[in-house]
Design a protein around this motif. Sequence first.
Motif, PDB file in Angstrom:
ATOM      1  N   GLN A 152      12.440  12.635   4.059  1.00 37.75           N
ATOM      2  CA  GLN A 152      11.648  11.386   4.423  1.00 37.75           C
ATOM      3  C   GLN A 152      11.796  10.487   3.414  1.00 37.75           C
ATOM      4  O   GLN A 152      11.144  10.367   2.382  1.00 37.75           O
ATOM      5  CB  GLN A 152      10.253  11.480   4.756  1.00 37.75           C
ATOM      6  N   ALA A 153      12.614   9.293   3.727  1.00 35.82           N
ATOM      7  CA  ALA A 153      12.584   8.062   2.649  1.00 35.82           C
ATOM      8  C   ALA A 153      11.567   7.354   3.036  1.00 35.82           C
ATOM      9  O   ALA A 153      11.308   6.892   4.056  1.00 35.82           O
ATOM     10  CB  ALA A 153      14.178   7.642   2.756  1.00 35.82           C
ATOM     11  N   ILE A 154      11.009   6.421   1.808  1.00 43.25           N
ATOM     12  CA  ILE A 154      10.215   5.406   2.268  1.00 43.25           C
ATOM     13  C   ILE A 154      10.966   4.335   1.399  1.00 43.25           C
ATOM     14  O   ILE A 154      11.093   4.423   0.081  1.00 43.25           O
ATOM     15  CB  ILE A 154       8.958   5.587   1.573  1.00 43.25           C
ATOM     16  N   ILE A 155      11.128   3.059   2.058  1.00 42.94           N
ATOM     17  CA  ILE A 155      11.958   2.219   1.398  1.00 42.94           C
ATOM     18  C   ILE A 155      11.117   0.798   1.556  1.00 42.94           C
ATOM     19  O   ILE A 155      10.418   0.758   2.436  1.00 42.94           O
ATOM     20  CB  ILE A 155      13.436   2.044   1.724  1.00 42.94           C
ATOM     21  N   GLY A 156      11.830  -0.308   0.840  1.00 45.90           N
ATOM     22  CA  GLY A 156      11.277  -1.665   1.111  1.00 45.90           C
ATOM     23  C   GLY A 156      11.526  -2.426  -0.102  1.00 45.90           C
ATOM     24  O   GLY A 156      11.653  -1.787  -1.063  1.00 45.90           O
ATOM     25  N   PRO A 157      11.313  -3.571  -0.168  1.00 45.54           N
ATOM     26  CA  PRO A 157      11.422  -4.443  -1.099  1.00 45.54           C
ATOM     27  C   PRO A 157      10.531  -4.103  -2.283  1.00 45.54           C
ATOM     28  O   PRO A 157       9.523  -3.424  -1.874  1.00 45.54           O
ATOM     29  CB  PRO A 157      11.298  -5.924  -0.733  1.00 45.54           C
ATOM     30  N   ASN A 158      10.644  -4.644  -3.531  1.00 46.46           N
ATOM     31  CA  ASN A 158       9.629  -4.556  -4.685  1.00 46.46           C
ATOM     32  C   ASN A 158       8.196  -4.924  -4.490  1.00 46.46           C
ATOM     33  O   ASN A 158       8.210  -6.031  -3.653  1.00 46.46           O
ATOM     34  CB  ASN A 158      10.231  -5.565  -5.836  1.00 46.46           C
ATOM     35  N   GLY A 159       7.202  -4.376  -4.703  1.00 45.52           N
ATOM     36  CA  GLY A 159       6.024  -4.809  -4.261  1.00 45.52           C
ATOM     37  C   GLY A 159       5.631  -4.708  -2.811  1.00 45.52           C
ATOM     38  O   GLY A 159       4.487  -4.991  -2.360  1.00 45.52           O
ATOM     39  N   ALA A 160       6.418  -3.602  -2.074  1.00 42.56           N
ATOM     40  CA  ALA A 160       6.062  -3.583  -0.644  1.00 42.56           C
ATOM     41  C   ALA A 160       4.771  -2.250  -0.549  1.00 42.56           C
ATOM     42  O   ALA A 160       4.242  -2.383   0.540  1.00 42.56           O
ATOM     43  CB  ALA A 160       7.287  -2.894   0.099  1.00 42.56           C
ATOM     44  N   GLY A 161       4.797  -1.816  -1.495  1.00 43.86           N
ATOM     45  CA  GLY A 161       3.659  -0.548  -1.372  1.00 43.86           C
ATOM     46  C   GLY A 161       3.990   0.995  -1.432  1.00 43.86           C
ATOM     47  O   GLY A 161       3.327   1.898  -1.019  1.00 43.86           O
ATOM     48  N   LYS A 162       5.309   1.107  -1.686  1.00 44.64           N
ATOM     49  CA  LYS A 162       5.916   2.561  -1.738  1.00 44.64           C
ATOM     50  C   LYS A 162       5.196   3.366  -2.553  1.00 44.64           C
ATOM     51  O   LYS A 162       4.768   4.542  -2.330  1.00 44.64           O
ATOM     52  CB  LYS A 162       7.434   2.367  -1.978  1.00 44.64           C
ATOM     53  N   THR A 163       5.081   2.946  -3.731  1.00 47.08           N
ATOM     54  CA  THR A 163       4.564   3.823  -4.929  1.00 47.08           C
ATOM     55  C   THR A 163       3.072   3.938  -4.523  1.00 47.08           C
ATOM     56  O   THR A 163       2.474   5.120  -4.905  1.00 47.08           O
ATOM     57  CB  THR A 163       4.792   3.251  -6.328  1.00 47.08           C
ATOM     58  N   SER A 164       2.411   3.083  -4.356  1.00 41.88           N
ATOM     59  CA  SER A 164       0.970   3.073  -3.714  1.00 41.88           C
ATOM     60  C   SER A 164       0.805   4.163  -2.752  1.00 41.88           C
ATOM     61  O   SER A 164      -0.018   4.806  -2.505  1.00 41.88           O
ATOM     62  CB  SER A 164       0.526   1.837  -3.230  1.00 41.88           C
TER      63      SER A 164
END
Length: 257
Positions: free
Chosen positions: A34-46
Motif C-alpha cells: 500500500q503506497a501513500i503518496i502526495g506533495p511535501n507537507g501532505a500529511g504522509k509521515t503524520s
Amino acid sequence: MPEAQMQIEGIGLSFGGVRALSGITFNIYPSTIQAIIGPNGAGKTSMLNCISGLYKPQQGQIRFEGQNLIGRAPHEIARLGIARSFQNIELFRHMTVVDNLMLGRHVHMRGGVLTGGLYWGPGQREEIAHREAVEQVIDLLEIQSIRKKTVGSLSYGLQKRVELGRALAMHPRLLLLDEPMAGMNSEEKEDMARFILDISEEQRTTIVLIEHDMGVVMDISDNVAVLEFGQLIAYGTPAEVKANPAVIAAYLGQEHS
C-alpha cells in the motif's frame, strides 16, 4: 476482496490551529503493498506516525486485526506486529550490522536478566532462535559481506538496507516504510524495490510505503492512497490513481475542485 487487515476511519490530527490530517479513511489489505503518496507537507509521515503510535489523532479510529491502536504506546503497537523504518536513519552507528539487527528482535525477547546472564537453558535457546531469525534477514537482504561492519562505516544505501533489516527482524505482519529509497541512486533504488517485493511475496508481509519516486510506486504497489493538504484526494490501483484528474492536478500544481 479479502477482509481488511487495517481499517483507518475518519482520522483527524491537529497541532494547535494547524490541521495535519482531516477525515482520512481507507483500508489496508493483507499481503499487499500500500503506497501513500502526495506533495511535501501532505500529511504522509503524520499518517504513519498515527499508525505507529508516535502521534495520537484527535478524531477517528485505526484498527489492526481487530485491535484498536488509538491511545496505545509505540512499543505496544510493535508487540501487535507492526514495525517501522524512518525517513532519517535511526541506527546505532557504532554497533555492527548484526547487533543492530538483533535489536530488532527486542519485542520478542522474553528471557529475563537472570536466564540471559547465565546463558543456559531457556536463555540459550532463545538467543539461538533470535540469531536464526536475524540470519534469515541477512540472507534475504544480501548483506552477508557487511554483517560484522559497524553501521557508521557503510554507504548511505547500505545503511538504509540495514534499517529495513532491523524492522524486518521483528517478523512484523505489517511493515511501515517511510521513504526507504530517499537519497539513493538508481541502482540502489532497484535493489530496494526488489527487496520490498521479496518481503511482500515470500514472507506475505503487508507493507505501507511512503515514496516520492512515482515510477517505483506505480511498479510495485497494489493500491495507492493520495494525500494533499491532509486530505485523501484519491485511492485505488496505480492505474486508477494515475488517471485521476485530482491527482494529476495535485502533481502539476493546478487547482482542482
